[in-house]
Design an enzyme around this catalytic site. Structure first.
Site, mmCIF file in Angstrom:
data_model
loop_
_atom_site.group_PDB
_atom_site.id
_atom_site.type_symbol
_atom_site.label_atom_id
_atom_site.label_comp_id
_atom_site.label_asym_id
_atom_site.label_seq_id
_atom_site.Cartn_x
_atom_site.Cartn_y
_atom_site.Cartn_z
ATOM 1 N N GLY A 249 21.341 -1.993 -25.298
ATOM 2 C CA GLY A 249 20.355 -1.098 -25.895
ATOM 3 C C GLY A 249 20.253 -1.200 -27.404
ATOM 4 N N CYS B 180 -2.718 -3.085 -5.452
ATOM 5 C CA CYS B 180 -1.399 -3.379 -6.029
ATOM 6 C C CYS B 180 -1.579 -3.997 -7.404
ATOM 7 C CB CYS B 180 -0.635 -4.397 -5.189
ATOM 8 S SG CYS B 180 -0.041 -3.763 -3.632
ATOM 9 N N CYS C 166 -2.950 0.607 -1.350
ATOM 10 C CA CYS C 166 -3.653 -0.601 -1.768
ATOM 11 C C CYS C 166 -4.735 -0.939 -0.741
ATOM 12 C CB CYS C 166 -2.669 -1.750 -1.903
ATOM 13 S SG CYS C 166 -3.452 -3.345 -2.210
ATOM 14 N N CYS D 15 -3.482 -4.633 0.921
ATOM 15 C CA CYS D 15 -2.299 -4.768 1.786
ATOM 16 C C CYS D 15 -1.780 -3.426 2.280
ATOM 17 C CB CYS D 15 -1.201 -5.516 1.039
ATOM 18 S SG CYS D 15 -0.417 -4.538 -0.260
ATOM 19 N N CYS E 164 1.486 -8.297 -3.567
ATOM 20 C CA CYS E 164 0.351 -8.001 -2.696
ATOM 21 C C CYS E 164 0.035 -9.205 -1.805
ATOM 22 C CB CYS E 164 -0.851 -7.639 -3.551
ATOM 23 S SG CYS E 164 -2.250 -6.970 -2.641
#
Lengths: 365, 290
Positions: B30, B265, B240, B243, B271
């Site tokens: 970080g 998606c 979606c 899909c 997808c």
């Protein structure tokens, strides 16, 4: 579906690049690299300066490739720079050894060695020269013959590689504070990211790489009201500097064994800036300080603006943005500023979707 | 003057410098490690940080995937893939599971990553405290002194104003209980994927000259209050239209004729894989971008 497609991005890009090539050559005229080097001195110099890579040939190639689009040419050359290893540092160059082509002082008319105007647009009338439309090689040759003959008859001038510095003259007069040489090894900003507060060496490097327009406009701001610098150009020089590197395996580090690796043309400016200082008995006194500017090629406006910003940042106080080193140094780089501005052309669908979500939540609440 | 391009563009010295910064970043999760940041053949602000990391760590045996806004075929993704392929010859893929290095702008793939993969994220603004404090000098101090009151205050002010936190993408995270980090502009939806990730996550900001990292199996917690817990973008009841996936990050599209919105998606390779799995592949009209 705009320009993010599930499929088809590759073909679309290919077509766009084809189109670009078409635009460059559609008129069936080609520009030779050597023509660019010979006739576009100003642009070649600016590209080299902002790219911090001294090669007239590569700068000319970049100009050709980018259709003389400055930001694109600098971008190309900077990117190429990344592929080159940094092998040596040259010896420190003393600019008194410069082979001077132009040298003026706006502070003293009678400088030792004299004023040498050299080639400059400063003394021309900015009128369109329509004769250039029909400039021919034969006329050009006649002009050149004539010029050379006139040059010969002109009196032999003094040694242009050993002109004294105006500053030295003033130092002898004790008009400047004596400053001790600082021989600390400078930090290379292309190998180490700058950390604030910076050293003067780092500042000068960032300023000299800065975009000509940006450095100029901030320099302008600093003398127009958004700063406290009122400079006089003590000396402005344009000329060539010889560069050498030390013999890599020589333990004695003898200067006589150095390799000469060529010369670079630079513009150097020493600006005198009066500052008032408080003396012991509360009396204000005026002293001169030097703002320093140097850049590749002949680019006088940039070098002067750089000297203004150098002094402005050295002075510091932070009242004006031009005295704030983060404000100045982080924003004048051509590649960085044009890069981030142009990223706005990229799709932002994901972040925008996320933003929409927040907006709707606020409205519902 | 004919010049040959070096493997992965950079000279070896540059790669070494960047790898050193990466090692330091991994050692201090970080923490934003400053690095010199080379000029790249793509524009500053277009993913040079990610690209510099990718070029420094890539080897001949690697397989590269590049995502931009969830898509493998987006202009910038194609551009970056082309450049890396041209200078290294490594294979590229759109299959998340096949890739060893995944460089991405804005998304972490829907398919869970593995220990064998490295996720490289392109970061525009690495400083999570930038909106609180414009000065780089001061934010560096705040990090050193572990003073994140500004970041908390920002969230608190939002709650006072709007009744809830309304951060967008790039919602700040706490890494390994020490540094507050900008997770790059990934949607809040993807923040949770960083927590205890099996893959190493490297984040590179070229213009801002910073590299930072989330090593594998590291705690990454999104900043939130107990009474105002962290919330991701919601796609409740949406699925979606291709899909039918429902638990993924979706793009909102508008039907030009009816004016109604429908969803798809955002991760196009996910997808596509789902569509291939389904026996009867629906007829999909895909427009080519021109």
């Amino acid at each position: 579906m705009a320009y993010v497609a599930v499929k088809g991005g590759t073909e679309a890009i290919e077509a766009s690049i084809q189109r670009l090539t078409f635009e460059r050559i559609r008129s069936q005229e080609l520009l030779e690299i050597k023509t660019i080097m010979a006739t576009m001195r100003g642009m070649v110099d600016q590209v080299m300066s902002e790219s911090s890579l001294y090669s007239e040939f590569l700068a000319a190639l970049a100009i050709k490739q980018s259709e003389a689009n400055m930001e694109e040419a600098v971008f190309l050359l900077r990117a190429h720079r990344s592929t080159l290893p940094r092998l040596y540092y040259t010896r420190v160059v003393e600019t008194d050894t410069m082979a001077v082509e132009r040298r003026i002082s706006a502070s003293f008319k009678d400088i030792p060695g004299g004023q040498i105007l050299g080639a400059s647009y400063d003394y021309t009338h900015r009128l369109m020269d329509f004769d250039l439309i029909d400039e021919s090689k034969s006329v050009m040759k006649v002009w050149l013959e004539q010029f050379k003959n006139d040059e010969k008859s002109a009196s032999e001038s003094s040694d242009l590689t050993a002109l004294p510095k105006v500053v030295d003259y003033l130092r002898q007069e004790k008009l400047f504070v004596e400053v001790e040489d600082d021989d600390t090894e400078p930090i290379d900003v292309t190998k180490q990211s700058i950390q604030f507060p910076t050293t003067r060496g780092e500042r000068l490097q960032v300023l000299t790489r800065g975009q000509t327009g940006a450095v100029t406009s901030l320099g302008y701001a600093a003398i127009r009201g958004y700063g406290a610098v009122h400079p006089t150009v003590g000396e402005l020089r344009v000329g060539k500097l010889p560069l050498t590197i030390s013999y890599p395996t020589d333990p004695t580090d003898d200067i006589d064994n150095d390799y000469y690796i060529g010369e670079i043309k630079v513009t150097e400016v020493e600006a005198f800036v009066p500052i008032s200082t408080q003396k012991e008995n509360n009396v204000e006194e005026i002293e001169f300080e030097i703002g320093y500017g140097i850049c590749y090629g002949q680019n006088e406006t940039k070098a002067i603006a750089m000297s203004i910003l150098d002094q402005s940042l050295e002075l510091g106080s932070g009242v004006h943005p031009t005295q704030d080193e983060e404000f100045v140094l982080l924003h004048i780089d051509s590649v960085e500023s044009s890069g981030f501005i142009s990223h706005l052309k990229l799709p932002h669908y994901v972040t925008f979707q996320s933003k929409l979500d927040s907006m709707r939540k606020i409205r519902k609440a | 003057m004919q010049l040959q391009t070096h493997f992965a563009l950079f000279d070896e010295g540059s790669k070494k410098e960047i790898r050193r910064a990466i090692l330091k970043a991994v050692a201090i999760p970080g923490y934003q490690v400053p690095f010199a940041s080379r000029e790249m053949p793509i524009a500053r602000g277009w993913g040079t940080g990610g690209l510099q990391i990718t070029l420094s760590i890539i080897g001949k045996q690697d397989v590269l995937k590049v995502i931009d806004q969830g898509s493998d075929e987006s202009v910038n993704a194609v551009n970056i893939k082309k450049l890396v392929n041209k200078t290294t010859g490594v294979e590229t893929t759109i299959e998340t599971s096949e890739a060893t290095i995944i460089q991405s702008r804005h998304r972490i793939p829907e398919v869970p990553l593995t220990e064998k993969q490295i996720m490289v994220l392109q970061v525009p603004i690495p400083e999570p405290l930038r909106w609180v404090e414009p000065s780089e000098f001061k934010t560096k101090k705040l990090h050193a002194e572990n003073d994140y009151s500004g970041a908390w205050l920002l969230l608190f002010e939002q709650i006072m104003k709007y009744g809830k936190t309304v951060t967008n993408a790039d919602h700040p995270v706490f890494v390994h209980d020490r540094y507050v980090m900008a997770p790059s502009p990934i949607p809040r939806f993807d923040n949770t994927k960083m927590h205890q990730s099996e893959a190493l996550i490297l984040l590179g900001a070229g213009r801002e000259k910073k590299i930072y990292a989330v090593p594998p199996y590291t705690n990454v917690n999104s900043l939130a209050f107990e009474d105002h817990p962290f919330e991701v973008e919601s796609f409740d009841g949406k699925h979606c239209h291709l899909c039918h996936a429902a638990t993924v990050f979706m793009d909102e599209l508008i039907n030009q004729e009816t004016g109604e919105s429908y969803y798809q998606c955002n991760d196009t390779s996910y997808c596509l894989a789902k569509l291939n799995e389904q026996e009867h592949m629906p007829e999909v009209v895909i427009e080519h971008a021109r």
